[in-house]
Design an enzyme around this catalytic site. Structure first.
Site, mmCIF file in Angstrom:
data_model
loop_
_atom_site.group_PDB
_atom_site.id
_atom_site.type_symbol
_atom_site.label_atom_id
_atom_site.label_comp_id
_atom_site.label_asym_id
_atom_site.label_seq_id
_atom_site.Cartn_x
_atom_site.Cartn_y
_atom_site.Cartn_z
ATOM 1 N N LYS A 171 44.754 44.472 44.001
ATOM 2 C CA LYS A 171 45.557 45.359 44.713
ATOM 3 C C LYS A 171 46.676 44.631 45.404
ATOM 4 C CE LYS A 171 45.263 48.764 48.586
ATOM 5 N NZ LYS A 171 44.514 49.628 49.662
ATOM 6 N N THR A 201 39.874 51.270 47.616
ATOM 7 C CA THR A 201 40.755 50.481 46.893
ATOM 8 C C THR A 201 40.956 48.851 47.551
ATOM 9 O OG1 THR A 201 42.631 51.175 48.110
ATOM 10 C CG2 THR A 201 41.969 52.248 45.887
ATOM 11 N N ASP A 202 40.504 48.798 48.765
ATOM 12 C CA ASP A 202 40.397 47.491 49.716
ATOM 13 C C ASP A 202 39.980 46.412 48.962
ATOM 14 O OD1 ASP A 202 42.703 48.855 51.147
ATOM 15 O OD2 ASP A 202 41.135 48.961 53.015
ATOM 16 N N SER A 246 35.746 50.678 52.021
ATOM 17 C CA SER A 246 35.671 49.634 51.363
ATOM 18 C C SER A 246 35.840 48.381 52.161
ATOM 19 C CB SER A 246 36.066 49.380 49.812
ATOM 20 O OG SER A 246 37.650 48.968 49.881
ATOM 21 N N GLU A 302 48.645 18.301 43.273
ATOM 22 C CA GLU A 302 48.915 18.456 44.792
ATOM 23 C C GLU A 302 47.823 17.889 45.635
ATOM 24 O OE1 GLU A 302 51.457 19.899 46.679
ATOM 25 O OE2 GLU A 302 52.296 21.335 45.010
ATOM 26 N N TYR A 339 44.632 59.093 57.427
ATOM 27 C CA TYR A 339 43.452 59.876 57.142
ATOM 28 C C TYR A 339 42.274 59.285 57.490
ATOM 29 C CZ TYR A 339 43.744 56.560 53.234
ATOM 30 O OH TYR A 339 43.846 55.631 52.539
ATOM 31 N N THR A 357 38.891 56.039 49.892
ATOM 32 C CA THR A 357 40.158 56.969 50.081
ATOM 33 C C THR A 357 39.774 58.067 48.941
ATOM 34 O OG1 THR A 357 41.541 55.515 51.067
ATOM 35 C CG2 THR A 357 42.635 57.463 49.978
HETATM 36 N N1 LIG Z 1 42.717 53.397 49.229
HETATM 37 C C1 LIG Z 1 41.479 53.046 50.027
HETATM 38 O O1 LIG Z 1 40.731 53.379 49.364
HETATM 39 C C2 LIG Z 1 41.633 52.127 51.283
HETATM 40 C C3 LIG Z 1 40.314 52.342 52.190
HETATM 41 N N2 LIG Z 1 40.622 51.461 53.183
HETATM 42 C C4 LIG Z 1 39.344 51.679 51.648
HETATM 43 O O2 LIG Z 1 39.264 50.685 50.715
HETATM 44 O O3 LIG Z 1 38.052 52.307 51.535
#
Ligand SMILES: NC(=O)C[C@H](N)C(=O)O
Length: 340
Positions: free
Chosen positions: A176, A103-104, A70, A297, A37, A23
């Site tokens: 995340k 970020t994923d 990602s 457990e 987006y 992103t």
């Molecule tokens: N905020 C992000 O970067 C999400 C995006 N789907 C990625 O991981 O590339």
């Protein structure tokens, strides 16, 4: 008088930005599109040009390593990136490395690099929650902060770091925890520091083995083994576990409930799979950071299973893959899960 600017330029650190997409390189149709987006659209040169202030922090140059969202990253992508990072870290004229990333799966890549890069030079992984085209886009400041930390001598030897939302997080711990919000990345053990207006403020250090002190080296890793993840919930059965094993998984990360507990409907299959040579690694799906202990457990000693301790399932997959490149011994793998 003429010499001053030249001396200043020489004093600036050399920082390379490796761009992978995400992103932070995304673009939406309008400024109101903060969540709708397309990721991985904008090239690294344009990203750097969008933050002219970077040149006050460092001599910055960029490389487009890949251009993907990602969630689509593969083990081969990880190896490709890891090898390029190692080459740059070995280069005398590189002081720090920044990786722009979606970020994923940012937390997976950061942990992978933390395990396999034999350098004390700063390696910073950074992304954004909003594309650069959106109002209040967070990528510019995150990138500025990443370059600031990458160029700072204080960041050396602290393992791979993540700069999001003004915080400096350990690449091992950070995850995340929230989508949509710019305050997305948290560590169960807290950030290591803050970065404000290009200055870093440190409060704690990572206690786990990483980078220079790691027994793993990207230069020795030819490929990564197949490790799968299976999720637990009420009424779960063993279908997913058996399917992963059938597909050739060398280890299965069990995403258990609570303490990494295992349903009585799944236990027999996991005992069988272990006898067939598949490593069974118990982690937890609790949201704020799991903490799984041996023989709590489930009788791990008797079953010859492994616990992921505080690693979330996706990070446990990374350590399992890297560990399996060195050993097939469950006790050795368990040692790694305590030490890294
Ligand atoms: N905020 C992000 O970067 C999400 C995006 N789907 C990625 O991981 O590339």
């Amino acid at each position: 008088q003429e010499a001053a600017p030249k001396a200043e330029a020489a004093a600036k650190p050399n920082v390379v930005i490796l761009a992978t997409g995400g992103t932070i390189a995304g673009a939406g149709a309008s400024a109101a599109n903060s969540a709708t987006y397309t990721a991985a659209k904008v090239g690294i040169d344009q990203l750097i040009a969008g933050v002219p202030e970077l040149s006050q922090l460092a001599n910055v140059r960029g490389e487009q390593v890949m251009q993907i969202a990602s969630e689509s990253i593969t083990n081969d992508n990880l190896l490709q990136l890891g090898r390029r990072v190692a080459e740059l870290a070995d280069s005398k004229d590189v002081d720090g490395i920044v990786i722009t990333h979606g970020t994923d799966t940012l937390e997976e890549t950061a942990y992978f690099l933390n395990l396999v890069e034999k350098t004390d030079k700063p390696i910073i992984v950074v992304g954004s929650m909003r594309p650069g085209t959106a109002m209040s886009a967070d990528g510019m400041l995150n990138l500025y902060n990443a370059v600031a930390v990458a160029g700072s001598k204080d960041a050396r030897g602290k393992g791979v770091l993540v700069t999001m939302n003004d915080e400096i997080q350990s690449g091992r711990d950070v995850s995340k925890m929230m989508n949509i919000k710019t305050e997305a990345f948290k560590s169960p053990w807290g950030p290591l520091g803050m970065v404000v207006e290009g200055n870093s403020y440190w409060f704690r250090l990572p206690a786990k083995r990483h980078t220079m002190d790691s027994e793993f080296d990207i230069k020795d890793i030819k490929s990564l083994p197949n490790v799968g993840i299976a999720y637990s919930y009420g009424n779960v059965d063993d279908t997913a576990y058996k399917a992963l094993a059938k597909d050739g998984a060398k280890a299965i990360i069990h995403v258990g409930t609570g303490n990494g507990s295992v349903s009585s409907r799944v236990v027999p299959a996991l005992q069988e799979l272990r006898k067939d040579g598949v490593q069974i690694i118990r982690s937890s799906h609790v949201n704020n950071g799991g903490f799984v202990l041996r023989n709590a457990e489930q009788p791990d000693d008797k079953n010859d299973w492994i616990v992921a301790h505080d690693l979330n399932p996706q990070k446990a997959r990374i350590l399992a893959m890297v560990g399996l490149t060195k050993t097939q011994d469950s006790k050795e793998l368990q040692r790694m899960f305590w030490e890294y």
